[in-house]
Enzyme design. Structure first.
Site, PDB file in Angstrom:
ATOM      1  N   ASP A  87     -10.139  10.177   9.229  1.00  0.00           N
ATOM      2  CA  ASP A  87     -11.055   9.690   8.189  1.00  0.00           C
ATOM      3  C   ASP A  87     -10.766   8.214   7.946  1.00  0.00           C
ATOM      4  OD1 ASP A  87      -8.557  10.361   6.915  1.00  0.00           O
ATOM      5  OD2 ASP A  87      -9.541  10.355   4.957  1.00  0.00           O
ATOM      6  N   GLU A 152      -6.911  11.997   4.507  1.00  0.00           N
ATOM      7  CA  GLU A 152      -5.785  11.142   4.118  1.00  0.00           C
ATOM      8  C   GLU A 152      -6.208  10.102   3.098  1.00  0.00           C
ATOM      9  OE1 GLU A 152      -2.846   8.119   3.750  1.00  0.00           O
ATOM     10  OE2 GLU A 152      -4.885   7.776   4.448  1.00  0.00           O
TER      11      GLU A 152
HETATM   12  N1  BES Z   1      -2.325   3.842   6.385  1.00  0.00           N
HETATM   13  C1  BES Z   1      -2.419   3.736   4.958  1.00  0.00           C
HETATM   14  C2  BES Z   1      -1.064   3.615   4.306  1.00  0.00           C
HETATM   15  C3  BES Z   1      -0.422   2.273   4.464  1.00  0.00           C
HETATM   16  C4  BES Z   1      -1.080   1.145   4.003  1.00  0.00           C
HETATM   17  C5  BES Z   1       0.813   2.161   4.993  1.00  0.00           C
HETATM   18  C6  BES Z   1      -0.484  -0.089   4.141  1.00  0.00           C
HETATM   19  C7  BES Z   1       1.397   0.939   5.130  1.00  0.00           C
HETATM   20  C8  BES Z   1       0.739  -0.204   4.715  1.00  0.00           C
HETATM   21  C9  BES Z   1      -3.139   4.968   4.418  1.00  0.00           C
HETATM   22  O1  BES Z   1      -4.267   5.288   5.174  1.00  0.00           O
HETATM   23  C10 BES Z   1      -3.623   4.693   3.014  1.00  0.00           C
HETATM   24  O2  BES Z   1      -4.519   3.911   2.857  1.00  0.00           O
HETATM   25  N2  BES Z   1      -3.026   5.351   2.032  1.00  0.00           N
HETATM   26  C11 BES Z   1      -3.466   5.329   0.691  1.00  0.00           C
HETATM   27  C12 BES Z   1      -3.009   6.612   0.054  1.00  0.00           C
HETATM   28  C13 BES Z   1      -3.828   7.042  -1.125  1.00  0.00           C
HETATM   29  C14 BES Z   1      -5.246   7.375  -0.752  1.00  0.00           C
HETATM   30  C15 BES Z   1      -3.175   8.245  -1.763  1.00  0.00           C
HETATM   31  C16 BES Z   1      -2.867   4.158  -0.047  1.00  0.00           C
HETATM   32  O3  BES Z   1      -1.775   3.676   0.289  1.00  0.00           O
HETATM   33  O4  BES Z   1      -3.527   3.683  -0.974  1.00  0.00           O
HETATM   34 MN    MN Z   2      -3.820   5.342   7.164  1.00  0.00          MN
HETATM   35 MN    MN Z   3      -5.865   3.882   4.599  1.00  0.00          MN
END
Ligand code: BES
Ligand code: MN
Ligand code: MN
Length: 454
Positions: A87, A152
């Protein structure tokens, strides 16, 4: 092993062509109108796994499906589970994209499009590594499982229940995730920590409906003014969070971890440049890397109320809201943090206003111990893939389910990000370096061999 790496090198172009197909599916999980596209991405993944000789299955959840695939033919060898997500985030502001977010295009050694870096492109490196083992060596040297989800970006609401119901499918020795970044170009990285997150909303009401600002303004409370005073009081002017108890449980990084960060090649000016901001701002007495990796934050992520259309309208708004999220570091409990904020917010409500405080999803931070054989194996694989020993970093972002993999199930996790800090994930013109994609596939291919003997 050399055959497998040669196969990876020879199929570079084909891998990118296949990835582009997946990238063309606008699988935006937050948008209910795109639910069919999220499903199409799941179907594409499942068909792809099946064509590689894996047993693949789509599992429905109350919202978006997930894909599980496995090949368990390496008897007596470790089992590695690759987690990732198909997604993606919404594409607005669409006008800022230089090309169609869902028509991936190669420019200057990068592949541009929504999901290139987060996370279709990174996740796909492992798919292609496993395929290369089948093609060049007959089979992978370890048992492989893939758990690729479609929720996710909305906090994986249905994955915890699915994991509980399918513990047998989760059974593995190590989980590998590429959904983070390298520290910078040419700096392959092992990520040893993610921040957690706690979301909440503040809703202010000062009356039954908006009023004429001429007839009533000056004699009645204004919901936006009330709200902005409240949110402004959640930080001190110099950048610390001003909520009693907020920092109570924060675990500080060790002196050696702080020293290793200080040795990383990044100036504040470079960080500001990547961010594209006019300046830097944060907690006093902390370095930039501490601020994003090891300190909690309280961010106002959206605010609304009153008149937002063309021109002016004479109203005193009766309602206003702010959406907020706190990033959490090791030691902090999401529920406790939100309770501290709720108490602070409620203490700031003036007479003549009502506040409804809504708490949302939350997940604690994750720490990965670095003294394991798995981390050592991944460091060797990164050196094979990228031609350089990795640096050890943390990331400020969150991947909800990793907390459970580590905390609840006690499974060792490897966070091997192949992206770059300037990939603009979630923003316009998201990209992935094609060289990083290729080195990522090589790393994953090498990792399977390293894990087989670990
Ligand atoms: N891949 C990201 C997480 C991430 C972002 C890791 C930047 C390292 C650096 C993931 O897809 C994401 O966007 N996670 C969300 C989680 C939320 C929806 C609970 C986030 O970090 O905001
Ligand atoms: Mn991600
Ligand atoms: Mn993300």
């Amino acid at each position: 092993m050399q055959n497998v790496l040669a196969c990876v090198d020879n199929n570079r172009g084909a891998f990118v062509t296949q990835l582009k197909e997946l990238l063309r599916i606008p699988s935006i999980s937050t948008d209910p109108e795109r639910a069919g596209d999220v499903r199409r991405a799941a179907q594409w993944m499942a068909a792809h796994f099946a064509s590689m000789g894996l047993r693949a299955q789509i599992f429905d959840t109350p919202r978006h499906p997930l894909v599980y695939a496995e090949w368990l033919g390496a008897q007596g060898k470790p089992t590695v589970l690759f987690y990732g997500h198909f997604d993606v985030q919404p594409v607005d502001p669409i006008a800022e994209w230089k090309s169609d977010p869902f028509e991936p295009i190669e420019r200057d050694g990068n592949l541009y499009g929504r999901g290139t870096s987060d996370d279709k492109g990174q996740m796909f490196t492992h798919v292609k590594a496993v395929e290369s083992w089948f093609k060049a060596a007959g089979a992978p040297p370890v048992n492989v499982k893939f758990l690729i989800e479609g929720e996710e970006e909305i906090g994986s609401p249905n994955l915890p229940a699915w994991l509980e119901a399918h513990r047998d499918l989760l059974a593995c020795d190590v989980i590998v995730i590429s959904d983070t970044s390298q520290f910078g170009p040419g700096l392959p990285s092992v990520c040893t920590g993610l921040r957690g997150i706690a979301a909440f909303e503040i809703h202010v009401r000062t009356g039954s409906s908006d009023l004429h600002s001429g007839s009533f303004g000056g004699a009645v409370p204004n919901a936006i003014e009330v709200l902005t005073r409240i949110v402004a009081a959640l930080h001190t002017p110099d950048g610390a969070v001003d909520v009693p108890g907020f920092y109570d449980d924060v675990q500080e990084p060790s002196a050696s971890e702080l020293a290793s960060w200080a040795a990383l090649p990044l100036t504040d000016e470079q960080f500001r440049e990547t961010a594209g901001t006019l300046g830097l701002h944060g907690e006093p007495g902390r370095t930039t890397l501490e601020r994003v990796w090891a300190r909690p934050t309280l961010e106002i992520i959206g605010i609304g109320g009153g008149y937002q259309g063309e021109g002016h309208k004479g109203v005193v708004p009766a309602r206003a809201f702010a959406k907020c999220s706190a990033r959490l570091v090791p030691g902090m409990d999401p529920a406790r943090v939100v309770e501290c904020v709720r108490r602070r917010v409620m203490s700031l409500v003036p007479t003549g206003a009502e506040v409804e405080f809504k708490s949302g999803h939350g997940t604690p931070a994750v720490s990965i111990p670095t003294d394991s054989k798995w981390v050592a194996a991944s460091a060797r694989a990164l050196e094979t893939g990228f031609g350089r020993k990795p640096v050890f970093i943390r990331e400020g972002g969150s991947i909800s389910i990793v907390t459970r993999f580590v905390g609840q199930y006690g499974i060792p996790c490897l966070l091997l990000g192949f992206g770059q800090p300037d990939d603009r994930i979630h923003g316009p013109n998201e990209k992935l370096s094609l060289a990083d994609f290729h080195s990522g596939v090589r790393t994953s291919a090498a990792l399977l061999a390293e894990l087989a003997s670990a």
